[in-house]
Design a protein around this motif. Structure first.
Motif, PDB file in Angstrom:
ATOM      1  N   TYR A 199       1.403  15.639  11.435  1.00 44.36           N
ATOM      2  CA  TYR A 199       1.437  16.274  10.060  1.00 44.36           C
ATOM      3  C   TYR A 199       0.497  15.172   9.187  1.00 44.36           C
ATOM      4  CZ  TYR A 199       5.433  18.745  11.717  1.00 44.36           C
ATOM      5  OH  TYR A 199       6.149  19.787  12.486  1.00 44.36           O
ATOM      6  N   ASP A 200       0.364  13.930   9.562  1.00 43.34           N
ATOM      7  CA  ASP A 200      -0.244  13.019   8.747  1.00 43.34           C
ATOM      8  C   ASP A 200      -1.436  12.137   9.725  1.00 43.34           C
ATOM      9  OD1 ASP A 200      -1.052  10.723   7.065  1.00 43.34           O
ATOM     10  OD2 ASP A 200       0.927  10.192   6.615  1.00 43.34           O
TER      11      ASP A 200
ATOM     12  N   CYS B 131       0.371  18.207  19.805  1.00 34.77           N
ATOM     13  CA  CYS B 131       1.330  18.610  18.730  1.00 34.77           C
ATOM     14  C   CYS B 131       1.748  20.105  18.809  1.00 34.77           C
ATOM     15  CB  CYS B 131       0.299  19.150  17.334  1.00 34.77           C
ATOM     16  SG  CYS B 131      -0.304  17.484  16.810  1.00 34.77           S
TER      17      CYS B 131
ATOM     18  N   SER C 240       4.125   8.144  17.249  1.00 40.15           N
ATOM     19  CA  SER C 240       5.234   9.267  17.241  1.00 40.15           C
ATOM     20  C   SER C 240       6.611   8.520  17.231  1.00 40.15           C
ATOM     21  CB  SER C 240       5.020   9.907  18.598  1.00 40.15           C
ATOM     22  OG  SER C 240       6.222  10.749  18.629  1.00 40.15           O
ATOM     23  N   SER C 241       7.375   9.073  16.257  1.00 43.92           N
ATOM     24  CA  SER C 241       8.600   8.619  16.206  1.00 43.92           C
ATOM     25  C   SER C 241       9.688   9.366  16.825  1.00 43.92           C
ATOM     26  CB  SER C 241       9.112   8.224  14.816  1.00 43.92           C
ATOM     27  OG  SER C 241       9.060   9.524  14.090  1.00 43.92           O
TER      28      SER C 241
ATOM     29  N   LEU D  25      -1.390   8.396  10.435  1.00 48.06           N
ATOM     30  CA  LEU D  25      -0.462   7.586  11.544  1.00 48.06           C
ATOM     31  C   LEU D  25      -1.368   7.155  12.866  1.00 48.06           C
ATOM     32  CD1 LEU D  25       2.852   9.466  11.054  1.00 48.06           C
ATOM     33  CD2 LEU D  25       2.026   7.315  10.010  1.00 48.06           C
TER      34      LEU D  25
ATOM     35  N   GLN E  47       5.065  19.133   2.136  1.00 52.56           N
ATOM     36  CA  GLN E  47       3.919  18.318   2.334  1.00 52.56           C
ATOM     37  C   GLN E  47       2.791  18.761   1.157  1.00 52.56           C
ATOM     38  OE1 GLN E  47       2.214  17.626   6.053  1.00 52.56           O
ATOM     39  NE2 GLN E  47       0.728  16.409   5.380  1.00 52.56           N
TER      40      GLN E  47
ATOM     41  N   PRO F  96       5.249  15.200  17.092  1.00 51.20           N
ATOM     42  CA  PRO F  96       5.295  13.725  16.515  1.00 51.20           C
ATOM     43  C   PRO F  96       4.668  13.925  14.871  1.00 51.20           C
ATOM     44  CG  PRO F  96       3.601  14.220  18.150  1.00 51.20           C
ATOM     45  CD  PRO F  96       4.337  15.426  18.081  1.00 51.20           C
ATOM     46  N   ASP F  97       5.034  12.817  14.225  1.00 49.96           N
ATOM     47  CA  ASP F  97       4.752  12.542  13.062  1.00 49.96           C
ATOM     48  C   ASP F  97       3.110  12.607  12.711  1.00 49.96           C
ATOM     49  OD1 ASP F  97       7.256  12.241  12.307  1.00 49.96           O
ATOM     50  OD2 ASP F  97       7.378  10.535  12.129  1.00 49.96           O
TER      51      ASP F  97
ATOM     52  N   SER G  55       5.070  15.617  23.086  1.00 52.21           N
ATOM     53  CA  SER G  55       4.855  14.637  21.939  1.00 52.21           C
ATOM     54  C   SER G  55       3.875  13.421  22.358  1.00 52.21           C
ATOM     55  CB  SER G  55       6.228  14.025  21.470  1.00 52.21           C
ATOM     56  OG  SER G  55       6.902  13.359  22.730  1.00 52.21           O
TER      57      SER G  55
ATOM     58  N   ARG H  62       4.059  20.311   6.708  1.00 50.21           N
ATOM     59  CA  ARG H  62       5.660  20.408   6.380  1.00 50.21           C
ATOM     60  C   ARG H  62       5.762  21.009   5.108  1.00 50.21           C
ATOM     61  NH1 ARG H  62       5.773  14.998   8.372  1.00 50.21           N
ATOM     62  NH2 ARG H  62       6.935  14.705  10.195  1.00 50.21           N
TER      63      ARG H  62
END
Length: 371
Positions: A355-356, A327, A342-343, A359, A192, A351-352, A331, A189
């Motif tokens: 980037y991280d 990605c 994934s949120s 998770l 980030q 999904p999150d 998702s 991001r």
């Protein structure tokens, strides 16, 4: 085939070893049978012996653990070490944490259940084991069916071991492996600042790798396949490490696992031998005719670690290393069983975990000591 350079087995049997789970045929005339599964090596650690009763039916999950037994290992000189039942795992008995067997010494496992029924293993000598000569990887492919029913080539790295003493005497081997790999999330991001570096580890599961040099003029085994890692996973994204453990086997232990492999390969036709229990090296003291399942294995161990970086993985054929297609495309969590959290949905952007990487389930940012 009695002697072979390597044998693969993916076994639906009831035996669950201290290191890797297996099953062993648990239907013996409709009667539950004692199942003993143990491994003693020359590495100082808490060695496990698992004791249970097999299911009297085809439901291999319906097992009864044997708790409250007296379990000890006795060497050829009469010295004994007691095993203590794990407080968190009933039916699992542990040696002291620093206990190790000695090469050349013969060991016997003894079990006395809470009902005062005694069992013992046949004596097993800890045979020496050769050093691993080398571990190496080669680009290879595996065929798989697409959702449309067409054959696809799945490219990746096939890992091999070469080993042996080079002497005329035949030896028997078993291999176990553990993997660790480093990776990062593919996206970042704008806000980030630091992108975490993640590590994951895994080991073989429901897999048996054994081999012998019986049919060779000398004890030398080359190109023993260990594991295949697809380029369609993020395991090879940055750096991958494979720890191979090589265990010595007695000829009796090798024949036991070979019988397991043969029965696993039976396809169930009328011309196959009927399914049968595979008898190991455990006997009941007061009734030698009583069938006891499982095996108490005694093995010396040598090990070697191998590293491979992304730069050492050819980009062609098979294309570049993947593993994070979700990605970009959807998702859904990453492939190869390494699921991320994934949120968001398909309309919320990637999904999150894109980037991280922390998770993704099973990851850690703690760099392994051997890295």
């Amino acid at each position: 085939m009695k002697g072979r350079g390597f044998i693969f087995a993916f076994l639906p049997l009831l035996l669950t070893t201290c290191i890797d789970p297996f099953d062993i045929g648990d239907v013996v005339n409709g009667q539950p049978r004692l199942v003993v599964d143990g491994l003693l090596t020359n590495q100082p650690q808490a060695h496990e012996v698992r004791i249970s009763y097999s299911s009297p039916t085809l439901n291999t999950f319906d097992r009864e653990v044997v708790s409250g037994a007296d379990v000890f290992i006795e060497d050829e000189n009469g010295s004994q070490v007691s095993l203590i039942e794990d407080t968190e795992r009933e039916g699992v008995y542990l040696t002291p944490s620093n206990f190790a067997g000695t090469v050349g010494v013969t060991y016997t496992l003894r079990v006395r259940t809470a009902e005062n029924v005694s069992y013992r293993s046949l004596p097993e000598m800890m045979r020496p084991v050769a050093e691993i000569d080398s571990i190496y990887a080669e680009l290879d492919s595996r065929q798989s069916l697409s959702s449309l029913g067409t054959l696809l080539n799945n490219w990746g790295m096939q890992f091999y071991v070469s080993t042996g003493t080079g002497t005329p005497e035949s030896n028997f081997y078993q291999w176990k492996w553990e993997e660790t790999y480093q990776f990062t999330a593919p996206l970042a991001r704008e806000d980030q600042i630091i992108q975490p570096i993640c590590y994951q580890s895994g080991r073989q599961f429901n897999q048996l790798l054994i081999g012998s040099s019986q049919d060779f003029s000398q004890d030398r085994i080359g190109r023993q396949p260990i594991t295949f890692v697809s380029k369609n996973t993020y395991k090879l994204q940055q750096r991958y490490s494979l720890l191979v453990k090589q265990l010595s086997l007695s000829e009796r232990a090798f024949n036991f696992w070979s019988d397991v492999e043969v029965q696993r390969d039976t396809d169930g036709s009328l011309f196959d031998p009927p399914p049968s229990q595979i008898i190991g090296n455990m006997v009941r003291d007061d009734d030698p005719e009583d069938i006891v399942l499982g095996y108490f294995q005694v093995s010396a161990v040598t090990e070697q670690r191998f590293f491979i970086t992304r730069a050492e993985v050819p980009a062609s054929p098979g294309g570049p290393i993947g593993g994070f297609s979700s990605c970009v495309e959807s998702s859904e969590p990453p492939a190869d069983g390494n699921n991320g959290e994934s949120s968001g949905g398909p309309d919320d952007g990637p999904p999150d975990f894109c980037y991280d990487c922390t998770l993704i389930q099973g990851t850690t940012t703690e760099r392994p000591s051997f890295w």
